[in-house]
Design a protein around this motif. Structure first.
Motif, short mmCIF file in Angstrom:
data_model
loop_
_atom_site.label_atom_id
_atom_site.label_comp_id
_atom_site.label_asym_id
_atom_site.label_seq_id
_atom_site.Cartn_x
_atom_site.Cartn_y
_atom_site.Cartn_z
N VAL A 124 0.72 -1.21 -0.04
CA VAL A 124 0.01 -0.05 0.15
C VAL A 124 0.98 1.14 0.09
CG1 VAL A 124 -1.65 1.44 1.36
CG2 VAL A 124 -2.05 -1.07 0.97
N ALA A 125 1.85 1.31 0.72
CA ALA A 125 2.76 2.48 0.83
C ALA A 125 3.41 2.69 -0.48
CB ALA A 125 3.86 2.22 1.99
N ALA A 126 4.00 1.74 -1.13
CA ALA A 126 4.68 1.80 -2.38
C ALA A 126 3.54 2.23 -3.33
CB ALA A 126 5.14 0.26 -2.84
N LYS A 127 2.39 1.94 -3.29
CA LYS A 127 1.13 2.45 -4.19
C LYS A 127 1.16 4.02 -4.02
CE LYS A 127 1.23 -1.64 -6.30
NZ LYS A 127 2.00 -1.67 -7.64
N ARG A 128 0.97 4.40 -2.97
CA ARG A 128 0.68 5.59 -2.65
C ARG A 128 1.94 6.40 -3.14
NH1 ARG A 128 -3.74 7.17 -0.18
NH2 ARG A 128 -4.70 5.97 1.55
N ALA A 129 3.15 5.88 -2.83
CA ALA A 129 4.20 6.81 -3.54
C ALA A 129 4.60 6.85 -4.87
CB ALA A 129 5.72 6.05 -2.69
N VAL A 133 -5.34 -2.11 -9.62
CA VAL A 133 -6.51 -1.77 -8.65
C VAL A 133 -6.16 -1.10 -7.37
CG1 VAL A 133 -8.30 -2.86 -7.40
CG2 VAL A 133 -7.79 -3.68 -9.76
N LEU A 134 -5.08 -1.45 -6.71
CA LEU A 134 -4.87 -0.95 -5.69
C LEU A 134 -4.27 0.54 -5.66
CD1 LEU A 134 -4.49 -1.75 -2.37
CD2 LEU A 134 -2.26 -2.63 -2.72
N SER A 135 -3.40 0.90 -6.85
CA SER A 135 -3.15 1.93 -7.00
C SER A 135 -4.44 3.02 -7.29
CB SER A 135 -2.15 2.30 -8.23
OG SER A 135 -0.84 1.33 -7.98
N ASP A 136 -5.20 2.45 -7.92
CA ASP A 136 -6.33 3.34 -8.23
C ASP A 136 -7.09 3.71 -6.86
OD1 ASP A 136 -6.10 3.00 -10.92
OD2 ASP A 136 -7.71 1.63 -11.21
N LEU A 137 -7.05 2.68 -5.88
CA LEU A 137 -7.91 3.02 -4.65
C LEU A 137 -7.11 3.95 -3.78
CD1 LEU A 137 -8.82 -0.74 -3.85
CD2 LEU A 137 -10.42 1.29 -4.58
N THR A 138 -5.68 4.25 -4.11
CA THR A 138 -5.15 5.21 -3.32
C THR A 138 -5.77 6.50 -3.60
OG1 THR A 138 -3.21 5.51 -4.99
CG2 THR A 138 -3.08 3.77 -2.96
N ASP A 139 -6.27 7.01 -4.49
CA ASP A 139 -6.83 8.13 -4.90
C ASP A 139 -8.40 8.23 -4.59
OD1 ASP A 139 -6.97 10.65 -6.35
OD2 ASP A 139 -7.45 10.14 -8.11
N SER A 140 -8.50 8.04 -3.22
CA SER A 140 -9.40 8.14 -2.51
C SER A 140 -9.42 8.39 -0.99
CB SER A 140 -10.27 6.78 -2.77
OG SER A 140 -9.66 5.75 -1.80
N ASP A 141 -10.41 8.56 -0.31
CA ASP A 141 -10.64 8.80 1.38
C ASP A 141 -10.00 7.41 1.96
OD1 ASP A 141 -12.68 7.47 0.85
OD2 ASP A 141 -13.86 8.99 2.16
N LEU A 142 -9.75 6.40 1.35
CA LEU A 142 -9.50 5.34 2.30
C LEU A 142 -8.28 5.19 2.84
CD1 LEU A 142 -10.82 2.64 -0.39
CD2 LEU A 142 -11.95 3.24 1.46
N THR A 143 -7.93 4.73 4.07
CA THR A 143 -6.94 5.20 4.64
C THR A 143 -6.08 3.76 4.25
OG1 THR A 143 -7.48 3.64 6.64
CG2 THR A 143 -8.17 5.90 6.77
N ASP A 144 -4.85 3.67 4.84
CA ASP A 144 -3.84 2.64 4.81
C ASP A 144 -4.34 1.29 5.09
OD1 ASP A 144 -2.22 4.63 3.22
OD2 ASP A 144 -0.37 4.35 4.57
#
Length: 401
Positions: free
Chosen positions: A202-207, A213-224
């Motif tokens: 998750v941290a890698a996809k945020r960075a 799919v996981l990268s797409d979800l980082t662009d939301s209000d969902l927490t780590d």
């Protein structure tokens, strides 16, 4: 409302000798007495066992029956009345609305029929690569490790954005966590390790987001923490269940030469064959619900707080719904099974699973026309019945040349 005529006091954990695909005989007997029975949970908690197709769908569609883990009673172990803790954030399978919908909705558009069919070419490529490797290595081989596990594992890892060089170790780590026969210490260690790996992902996809799919979800209000929980759900649904369908499905076909020959000779049977195998095998055996209020079900009063066991495998063998339910018939005209569940909790990844099976089964049986079991049927070791998913531990196969 009268009392049911049948009471089940022990949830059966073994299948009949030589009947690896049939539900335990005691569950089938309960269904013969009616679609719902009383069930005494360990510790004396009174609840219910739903074995009929129509009643099971009714429960799954009714929001008065909760999916929350913290309301559940363990079906086979007495924890002295202690119920489960709530699930961590993001693990939406064991949540009710509105929390369930908050996590599921962002994923729904990513697992549509159209999007999953676009992945067919990639599934074909992965399948061909593993069949090539089998052919090069030669017989015998374990179809679980050579074929059934890697196809869904690679697909779900790619969808989540797990780097290719990390996929094998990621898969092994997750399998250790899912091993129902491991001791508690090893299971806890594997769970902690899996959580750590998911947190890193998750941290890698945020960075550095990538096309997944996981990268797409980082662009939301969902927490780590929420993303980590959602990723765990997708891994469990996308890897373990489909891998066991592919292995157990291959076993069932090899045990049914006429059905195997029909699939090999008639490609138009593929879709129907997949649905029939899903119905016949029902690898997701049982699920739980809890009544949130008094509910009338099948002529009986289900009191608020009562736990229910939902037997998917007997529902998919219900003679009131399916003709000759214990027969594997790839020509079966209509099979609205509940292998993927029903209602708002119906399996999110079912279309991906279908694509994988529609590609993998015919590719396997056509690539190896003389494919056969390499050991007697009775030597095929089944997964422990304490596992949530039915399957085989290994499937030794051979072929000519």
């Amino acid at each position: 409302m009268g009392d049911p005529v049948h009471t089940v006091t022990t949830l059966p954990t073994t299948r009949g000798p030589g009947r690896p695909f049939d539900p335990p005989a005691e569950l089938l007997e309960a269904r013969r007495h009616g679609p719902i029975s009383r069930y005494t949970f360990p510790g004396g908690v009174s609840g219910w066992l739903v074995t009929g197709y129509d009643l099971l769908k009714t429960v799954l569609a009714d929001p008065r029956f909760s999916s929350r883990r913290d309301l559940m009673v363990h079906p086979t172990v007495d924890y002295g009345g202690i119920r489960f803790p709530p699930v961590p954030p993001g693990e939406f399978l064991l949540m009710d609305e509105p929390e369930h919908g908050r996590y599921r909705r962002p994923l729904m558009g990513k697992f549509t029929v159209r999007r999953m069919r676009l992945l067919t070419e990639r599934v074909e490529q992965i399948t061909a690569e593993h069949l090539d490797a089998m052919a090069e290595a030669g017989p015998p081989t374990d179809l679980v490790t050579a074929f059934a596990k890697p196809i869904p594992a690679i697909m779900i890892c790619e969808l989540l954005g797990v780097p290719r060089h990390d996929q094998d170790s990621f898969q092994r780590q997750f399998e250790s966590f899912m091993d129902a026969e491991a001791n508690e210490e090893d299971t806890v260690a594997a769970y902690v390790s899996t959580q750590h790996r998911l947190a890193e992902l998750v941290a890698a996809k945020r960075a550095r987001p990538t096309d997944d799919v996981l990268s797409d979800l980082t662009d939301s209000d969902l927490t780590d923490e929420e993303l980590k929980g959602m990723a765990l759900v997708l891994l469990a649904a996308g890897l373990d269940t489909t891998a066991n369908m592919l292995a157990l499905g291959a076993f069932a076909l090899l045990r049914s030469p006429e059905q195997l020959a029909a699939l090999r000779s008639d490609p138009s049977l593929t879709d129907r064959a997949v649905e029939e195998l899903l119905r016949y095998l029902s690898v997701g055996k049982t699920f739980m619900r809890t009544a949130l209020e008094d509910v009338e079900l099948g002529g009986h009063l289900i009191e608020a707080g009562s736990p229910l066991i939902l037997s998917y495998n007997t529902a998919n063998r219900d003679p009131d719904r399916f003709a000759d339910p214990h027969v594997l018939d790839l020509h079966r005209q209509e099979s609205r099974h509940v292998a993927f569940g029903h209602g708002i909790h119906q399996c999110l990844g079912q279309q991906l699973a279908r694509v994988e099976m529609r590609v993998a089964f015919p590719a396997l049986v056509n690539r190896f026309p003389t494919l056969r079991l390499a050991v007697p049927d009775e030597e095929i070791a089944l997964r422990a019945e304490i596992s949530d998913i039915h399957g085989v531990k290994s499937l030794p196969v051979a072929w000519d040349g």
